[in-house]
Design an enzyme around this catalytic site. Structure first.
Site, short mmCIF file in Angstrom:
data_model
loop_
_atom_site.label_atom_id
_atom_site.label_comp_id
_atom_site.label_asym_id
_atom_site.label_seq_id
_atom_site.Cartn_x
_atom_site.Cartn_y
_atom_site.Cartn_z
CB SER A 111 10.17 36.27 35.65
OG SER A 111 11.00 35.88 36.71
CB CYS A 113 13.74 33.41 37.33
SG CYS A 113 12.26 33.03 36.42
CE LYS A 144 6.14 34.52 32.96
NZ LYS A 144 4.98 35.30 32.50
#
Ligand code: GDP
Length: 317
Positions: A111, A113, A144
């Site tokens: 992701s 982010c 992640k």
């Protein structure tokens, strides 16, 4: 280059989710015949023993790791323990079992982010770990980052062909329209639709409307994932985006127009804005020969049509 052929045994982890279901559709449309799936009740990916047993029995050659605990700004901000626990567990179990049982290649979905809150824009892959994260989704981002580092480490130590892609904000058919846990785009579609059908004069928008976000249709992400599975074999986690972003205010204007809601917007400053901007530099992927095709307005139109087909707000409960 990965040796994918129509008979390859391909495991799509998370095939009922927004991204996994789009990858499943794309693989089926491309003529792949041996796609392996398991629902959550058949296989709990947080259960290491069960995941190991599954890989030992099925021996998938290619793995799309699209299973994840995901949610919008409010869900991330209020359930950090669940986000870090579930994502770390899924990643450790699936990546390790895939390697242990001889998978040829694995693609991990991350992701945008993962990048520092104040990263220079557009964000290049090498800005990873150069600054502090956005606090509202730090637990998810740390998980992640661990996932992409796990892929990188298994490649370096064991020679396992694990690649990672880092998509920007995803939307499309199959999205979560629950107002508490969803991302911004499905939330705005639902709010605009409900305001229209109930004849309300206003709809609430969280935050100031000033943050900028980039939106990638999930069918474009699925296409990029297949492309990378076939053509990308490197350690660097690749950005996947459309190359441009919009303010939340611009987004809500487009949604309002598509849905046909004519009332006022009320910005709720008690809700967080999150990171000011996360615009991805997609130069690396573009140079490899891939580009997004679905424009934002078209994508919102088809997502709204899908939402209506599901029965609109009622079916979304
Ligand atoms: P983020 O990209 O991780 O911040 O996650 P979101 O997609 O949940 O939110 C993106 C931005 O949209 C944030 O600035 C939110 O405050 C804003 N936003 C405006 N209205 C809404 C809404 O109804 N739901 C959500 N989830 N976000 C909203």
């Amino acid at each position: 280059m990965a040796n994918l052929d129509p008979r390859s045994r391909i495991f799509v982890a998370g095939h009922r989710g927004l991204v996994g279901s789009a990858i499943y559709r794309a693989l089926t449309a491309a003529g792949f015949e041996n796609i392996i799936t398991r629902s959550r009740s058949e296989l709990d990916l947080c259960d290491g023993t069960a995941v190991d047993r599954f890989f030992a029995a099925e021996k998938p050659q290619f793995v799309f790791l699209a299973a994840a605990k995901v949610g919008g700004i409010h869900a991330n901000n209020t359930q950090p323990a669940t986000f870090i626990h579930d994502n770390l567990s899924i990643q450790i179990n699936v990546i390790d079992s895939a390697w242990q049982h001889g998978a040829e290649k694995l693609l991990f979905l991350g992701s945008s982010c993962i990048y520092p809150k104040m990263a220079p824009q557009p964000i290049r892959e090498e800005y990873l770990l150069t600054g502090e994260l956005e606090p509202t989704n730090e637990a998810y981002a740390i998980a992640k980052i661990a996932g992409l580092k796990m892929c990188e480490s298994y490649r370096r130590q064991y020679g396992f062909n694990a690649i990672s892609v880092m998509p920007t904000n995803i939307y499309g058919p199959g999205d979560n329209f629950d107002l508490e846990t969803s991302h911004v785009l499905p939330a705005l579609i639902r709010k605009a639709h409900e305001a229209k059908v109930t004849g309300s004069n206003e709809m609430a928008v969280w935050g100031s409307g000033n943050p900028r976000r980039e939106f990638l249709h999930v069918d474009d992400l699925a296409d990029a994932s297949l492309f990378c599975m076939q053509h990308y074999d490197d350690a660097i986690a690749l950005n996947v985006g459309v190359g441009e972003d919009v303010t939340i205010r611009e987004l809500v204007e487009t949604v309002r127009d598509v849905v046909g809601f004519k009332g006022e917007l009320v910005f709720d400053s008690s809700k967080p804005d999150g990171t000011p901007r996360k615009w991805l530099d997609v130069g690396r992927l573009t140079a490899l020969g891939w580009q997004a095709r679905i424009g934002l307005r078209d994508g919102i139109e088809s997502t709204y049509a899908w939402y209506l087909e599901q029965g609109g707000a009622l079916a979304a409960e």
